[in-house]
Design an enzyme around this catalytic site. Structure first.
Site, PDB file in Angstrom:
ATOM      1  N   ASP A   7      87.897   3.316 -35.209  1.00 54.35           N
ATOM      2  CA  ASP A   7      87.098   4.553 -35.226  1.00 54.35           C
ATOM      3  C   ASP A   7      86.978   5.029 -36.664  1.00 54.35           C
ATOM      4  OD1 ASP A   7      89.939   5.070 -35.101  1.00 54.35           O
ATOM      5  OD2 ASP A   7      89.461   7.189 -34.876  1.00 54.35           O
ATOM      6  N   GLU A  39      92.310   7.067 -34.178  1.00 56.01           N
ATOM      7  CA  GLU A  39      93.175   7.366 -35.319  1.00 56.01           C
ATOM      8  C   GLU A  39      92.688   8.591 -36.084  1.00 56.01           C
ATOM      9  OE1 GLU A  39      95.035   7.293 -39.266  1.00 56.01           O
ATOM     10  OE2 GLU A  39      92.895   7.202 -38.844  1.00 56.01           O
TER      11      GLU A  39
END
Lengths: 506, 506
Positions: free
Chosen positions: B96, B161
């Site tokens: 991400d 994250e």
């Protein structure tokens, strides 16, 4: 005359309520000019038509601060036939209102005047459409009863009061010797009793010095993990500086700030004795009851003095720092602390700015910080203090005695209504704050209301006040005003509201 | 083998850039799950397909913290054929990215990988798609060159994250003896060199204790004109309390907070000498150059220690107070001051909370205020400190020596990467932070980039690292982990990331 006037007013109660309902139905919200400017104009026209029906002349004067890109609502000026032997009173009111929406927590539609338990709920009912229309109802009663007006009346209604009275100060400065050139008294009915039952007259307002204290440590926000320990953080300095301004007992810690605050005299102290004010119910109003149930001062006199005749300092907040909920590990780059003082008589905003600047410089020096610091005074306004002995006040007190069979309380307020000072400084004439709404009218809040008793008694008091004014003798003092301020004086904060200063006294 | 591997990698440069471009083109923004969840899933599938092409097995594991109302992206688990005689490394990465829009100030479309001057600009290029894909390119090279992988590889890629690794800690706790049950080493490539040219290995991270200090004075906001002087203002207390926490030189003023911070030994000090770090260019990075050009510490050693091995305290801001521009004369009713400390080894967040609570109680007592005060620790995370002497680090250092012909700098970081501690505490196995991006890659910021040299050398370093790991002898230490935390320990802030604690040591 009094009996006929009172009887006439009493008969028309339903009509007054209906007309107030027509006015409340116009959502003249001045903070939302993009959508509500036409409503303010409509409300102005509503009042202008009323003046016309009363045989008065009216003028919708372009707002002096408006531009074609940013149009502002006009000012409404009203005149009635002038008798040069009579004194002239200028009555001020505002026809704009605060925003309101039923979803905010109103029990009924805010722009539908709704009667419940002798109260008229609706936005603007008490602030300030009720009081503003009351002047017109007084004139209407005189016209229909064939009673001569005892004074010349000038009407000045604005549509920007709830958004800082934009344009009004310019108008006052420009028209001090024109529209306002023959005014002997001002009367403003735009504040409130300090209780629910006893009328008052307001003779003092605190001034304001609003500051922005800026500290900058770096060019942009940083991550506290990565940079914490490396840089001098702006927030550290700002918080420490703000912490030197006032203590938890409300004492201002800035050297010199109290120098010009006069000690309380026994005479002044006696003034507070008759005031009807209940400390316990004030705790409810101050919203501390359920938290600490503690005020800074436990007795009436100290508490009222702390709110009215002593300066205070409040820390409002910080711009540029993290203000959301939750956790953000930011080192803000540039932070602006906002704080302001309410000033009292003899405290000059210019001098206050100097002592605050000196204080910040001294305290910042102690921090031994390389950050950039800057102090700006965003607003400065002198306090206003009148004398209840002035004939203008005596007239209102006599009117209250007639209607309520009691002498009014003489009150001051902690807030600032800068036009009061503006009127006085531009013309040298006395301004009276004559509230007719009650302390719990919830102006600016949800469920704003106007008691029917206040509506009815208000009209009577304003009518009697005009008659008391009419009894005041002496020469018209209107010829000696207008000593312009110097360029230097115009640079002073607040000077916008005192473009001219008049030396004449009644 | 090294020569064939390096030559193979060098030949494929264009292909690597193209594939990184494919990955960057998928806007897998985890902070905007409502619109970008499908993109994160797409990115996960992109990597899963890659693993499949390499002959690996993959699994998209449902996020353990997701619900049907609030779906979260899956975790991607990858396995390659396991040789029980070899040790096992788990490589972690995230797929991400942070939000990005060209209007934020990018010079090219953030989701179009754009090459300029040997740099590959694009969101996620360096954080963390480039490093994450590099592990797959290393495996691909081995497969195509017919070289046996010297260790067993497990891949753990997440998609949350940039939004707090939601779900990952639960996974680590639940799978410490399953997916992670046979892991001997962890390697995380998600941080940065401290310079532009010299590689480093990161062996320490600071912990965190994030506080919210609440002061309430009244039930709702009040007007400073009306109520200033009457009430004990919450902001006054909060600002004064916040002012007792840290001074302008960055010194924490809370009694007891430094008690567990170990003094610097000469040996430790010597560790800082070889580190390549330029204080002058750091001033630019710290964004102080144009403001004060001054840092809290003027020399390299003190500055790095202040950022890495000493605790710091930052004041982040205040919730509930006026934070807009301009002037608002409000007395805020309830204000929440946010501050946090970065913790260092031996500072236990639980004890830190105690000393902060005691400090606030002492200081609040001095204020003699009736307001309500409350302190909450919103997050607590222990610091992480590893040893560069561990074979896992030695392997990475040898790989760097092979690729760069230099020994790496051994660095710590001021921030917190809680999964590092989570991996170690759940399994007892060593975790290595092996950065391959440069200090100026602008992760999270505009114009994020990845140098082509870092991309290419990164693949080589990761490949060599696996071979160095393969040389480590001794028994597999995988059998003795898993002593569960007690209920009481689980209540400790940060415990979510240490559901189990393992006593085994290599």
């Amino acid at each position: 005359m009094k009996e006929r006037f009172f009887a006439y007013v009493d008969e028309r109660q339903r009509r007054y309520i209906d007309q107030l309902g027509e006015a409340v139905a116009i959502p003249s919200v001045s903070s939302q000019l993009d959508t509500h400017l036409p409503d303010i104009q409509k409300m102005m026209e509503y009042a202008a038509n009323f003046i016309q029906r009363l045989g008065g002349q009216w003028e919708l004067r372009d707002n002096p601060d408006g531009t074609s890109e940013r149009p502002l609502p006009p000012l409404l000026l009203g005149h009635f036939p002038v008798d040069p032997r009579k004194k002239t009173v200028c009555v001020y009111g505002h026809l704009d209102v605060q925003p309101a929406h039923i979803d905010d927590g109103w029990d009924s539609e805010p722009f539908v005047l709704t009667e419940r338990d002798g109260k008229l709920f609706g936005r603007g009912s008490t602030d300030d459409k009720g009081p503003a229309l009351s002047w017109l109802w007084v004139i209407e009663a005189h016209k229909e009863l064939g009673i001569d007006l005892p004074v010349n009346i000038k009407i000045l209604y604005e549509g920007m009061e709830e958004y800082g009275s934009e344009g009004l100060f310019t108008f006052i400065r420009d028209e001090h010797d024109k529209f306002l050139g023959d005014v002997d008294f001002f009367c403003i009915s735009d504040n409130y009793w300090i209780g629910k039952s006893k009328p008052c007259l307001t003779y003092g307002l605190r001034g304001l010095a609003y500051f922005e204290l800026i500290v900058q440590g770096c060019e942009q926000d940083l991550h506290s993990g990565n940079m914490g320990g490396a840089v001098h953080e702006a927030m550290t300095d700002l918080i420490r500086l703000m912490g030197t301004l006032v203590d938890s007992q409300g004492r201002i810690l800035i050297e010199g700030v109290m120098d010009d605050v006069k000690p309380v005299t026994p005479e002044e102290e006696a003034f507070y004795d008759p005031i009807e004010f209940d400390v316990e119910s004030f705790k409810e109003e101050a919203k501390v009851k359920s938290i600490s149930n503690k005020l800074l001062h436990g007795n009436k006199k100290d508490l009222l003095m702390a709110r009215w005749r002593f300066p205070t300092l409040s820390l409002h907040g910080i711009e540029g720092a993290f203000s959301g909920s939750g956790a953000k590990t930011v080192i803000p780059a540039k932070v602006k602390g906002k704080f302001s003082m309410r000033l009292v008589p003899d405290q000059d905003p210019v001098r206050i700015e100097q002592v605050v600047r000196a204080h910040i410089a001294r305290e910042f020096e102690k921090l031994n910080s390389p950050n950039k610091v800057e102090l700006n005074m965003l607003h400065g306004a002198k306090s206003w203090l009148s004398s209840p002995d002035h004939p203008n006040y005596a007239a209102a007190a006599a009117a209250i005695q007639t209607v309520f069979q009691t002498t009014p309380d003489y009150t001051r307020e902690g807030g600032s209504i800068p036009i009061t000072t503006a009127f006085e400084e531009a013309t040298g004439m006395n301004a009276l704050l004559l509230p007719i709404g009650a302390c719990d009218d919830m102006a600016h809040s949800q469920n704003e209301k106007y008691n029917i008793t206040n509506l009815m008694n208000g009209i009577k008091v304003l009518g009697m006040y005009l008659h008391e004014l009419g009894k005041i003798g002496g020469p018209k003092p209107s010829s000696c005003r207008c000593i312009p301020l110097t360029e230097e004086e115009l640079m002073v904060p607040g000077a916008f509201m005192k473009g001219f200063r008049c030396k004449c006294e009644m």
